[in-house]
Motif scaffolding. Structure first.
Motif, PDB file in Angstrom:
ATOM      1  N   LEU A 120       0.833  -1.200   0.000  1.00  0.00           N
ATOM      2  CA  LEU A 120       0.000   0.000   0.000  1.00  0.00           C
ATOM      3  C   LEU A 120       0.870   1.252   0.000  1.00  0.00           C
ATOM      4  CD1 LEU A 120      -2.797  -0.926   2.595  1.00  0.00           C
ATOM      5  CD2 LEU A 120      -3.045  -0.731   0.112  1.00  0.00           C
ATOM      6  N   GLY A 121       1.940   1.202   0.759  1.00  0.00           N
ATOM      7  CA  GLY A 121       2.812   2.372   0.844  1.00  0.00           C
ATOM      8  C   GLY A 121       3.956   2.362  -0.138  1.00  0.00           C
ATOM      9  N   LEU A 122       4.180   1.227  -0.813  1.00  0.00           N
ATOM     10  CA  LEU A 122       5.338   1.084  -1.690  1.00  0.00           C
ATOM     11  C   LEU A 122       5.401   2.123  -2.811  1.00  0.00           C
ATOM     12  CD1 LEU A 122       7.895  -0.431  -2.321  1.00  0.00           C
ATOM     13  CD2 LEU A 122       6.562  -2.124  -3.596  1.00  0.00           C
ATOM     14  N   PRO A 123       4.287   2.463  -3.476  1.00  0.00           N
ATOM     15  CA  PRO A 123       4.381   3.498  -4.519  1.00  0.00           C
ATOM     16  C   PRO A 123       4.927   4.829  -3.990  1.00  0.00           C
ATOM     17  CG  PRO A 123       2.303   2.315  -4.711  1.00  0.00           C
ATOM     18  CD  PRO A 123       2.925   1.873  -3.419  1.00  0.00           C
ATOM     19  N   ILE A 124       4.585   5.175  -2.763  1.00  0.00           N
ATOM     20  CA  ILE A 124       5.080   6.427  -2.179  1.00  0.00           C
ATOM     21  C   ILE A 124       6.550   6.279  -1.817  1.00  0.00           C
ATOM     22  CG2 ILE A 124       4.772   8.091  -0.302  1.00  0.00           C
ATOM     23  CD1 ILE A 124       1.827   7.190  -0.171  1.00  0.00           C
ATOM     24  N   ILE A 125       6.920   5.117  -1.303  1.00  0.00           N
ATOM     25  CA  ILE A 125       8.332   4.847  -0.992  1.00  0.00           C
ATOM     26  C   ILE A 125       9.173   4.922  -2.257  1.00  0.00           C
ATOM     27  CG2 ILE A 125       9.918   3.030  -0.236  1.00  0.00           C
ATOM     28  CD1 ILE A 125       7.751   2.154   1.777  1.00  0.00           C
ATOM     29  N   GLU A 126       8.649   4.360  -3.358  1.00  0.00           N
ATOM     30  CA  GLU A 126       9.372   4.416  -4.626  1.00  0.00           C
ATOM     31  C   GLU A 126       9.470   5.851  -5.133  1.00  0.00           C
ATOM     32  OE1 GLU A 126       6.998   1.674  -6.848  1.00  0.00           O
ATOM     33  OE2 GLU A 126       8.317  -0.042  -6.395  1.00  0.00           O
TER      34      GLU A 126
END
Length: 248
Positions: A120-126
């Motif tokens: 869920l948070g991975l796109p923001i982390i990327e």
């Protein structure tokens, strides 16, 4: 009779006469002041986006608060950490806090039983441009820690470990992490005040999940206070975080 005007003025400023109680956060307004003045203005845009996204999730109670994330970033930089570990990731606010503070060649080994929440948070982390620093491994942490310990090269290899997972396994984690973190390195255990339940009577009313895990947190706190391998500092940040510096 002479009057100590300085003490009298101090009492008036503080708003109470019992100076033995020195806890500053006596209101939600004061906590909000800290967030608005010191935390949010220095929060990375991707951290802000991740925090606001997570606030809408039904299990947002699991998220690391912004002031604790700020503390983690400061600790990472103060000890010049490069090789770190996180047990319990959820959507990744503390993970992103760590990776943003690490140098370009820093790494964080992230362990969690749920890849779903992490993604869920991975796109923001990327978007933050630091995903290459993360080695995410899905599954129960104890078997993964046991695998790490089997390799002698991993012993004393970690500068910083942050634990925010199942509270009933904290002591089991500790007995493994203590061998993996270097002497002089830090371990941070989250939720060690457990919604304040650690300081109330056993028969006090509390939510079922709080009551169920309260004993494990109390046991951990007592154990860490007596563990000669570490020196500790328990801070009333978030739901309580205990820092353990390995000394032997």
């Amino acid at each position: 009779m002479a009057i100590n005007n300085g003490e009298e003025q101090q009492n008036q400023i503080i708003g109470h006469t019992d100076l033995a109680h020195k806890t500053l956060l006596q209101s939600d307004a004061l906590y909000q002041y800290i967030l608005d003045t010191s935390v949010f203005p220095n929060e990375h845009p991707c951290l802000k986006e991740l925090r606001e996204m997570t606030e809408k999730h039904p299990r947002n109670l699991m998220a690391t608060p912004a002031d604790e994330g700020q503390l983690i970033r400061m600790l990472i930089k103060l000890i010049n950490a490069k090789n770190t570990m996180e047990i319990g990731v959820y959507t990744g606010y503390s993970l992103l806090s760590t990776t943003l503070a690490l140098p370009s060649d820093g790494k964080v080994l992230a362990l969690d039983v749920s890849r779903e929440y992490y993604e869920l948070g991975l796109p923001i982390i990327e978007k933050a441009g630091i995903a290459h620093k993360i080695d995410f491994r899905e599954g129960p942490a104890l078997p993964l820690l046991d695998q790490l310990i089997q390799d002698e090269n991993n012993k004393g290899a970690f500068d910083f470990v942050f634990v925010d997972a199942d509270k009933d396994n904290y002591l089991n984690y500790h007995e493994r992490i203590i061998d993996l973190v270097k002497v002089g390195g830090l371990i941070g255990y989250d939720n060690t005040l457990w919604f304040g339940s650690v300081a109330v009577p056993d028969d006090a009313p509390m939510l079922d999940f709080v009551k169920r895990l309260r004993g494990h947190v109390i046991e951990l706190n007592k154990y860490l206070a007596k563990d000669s391998r570490v020196e500790i500092c328990q801070l009333p940040v978030g739901d309580g975080i205990t820092l353990c510096r390995r000394i032997s």
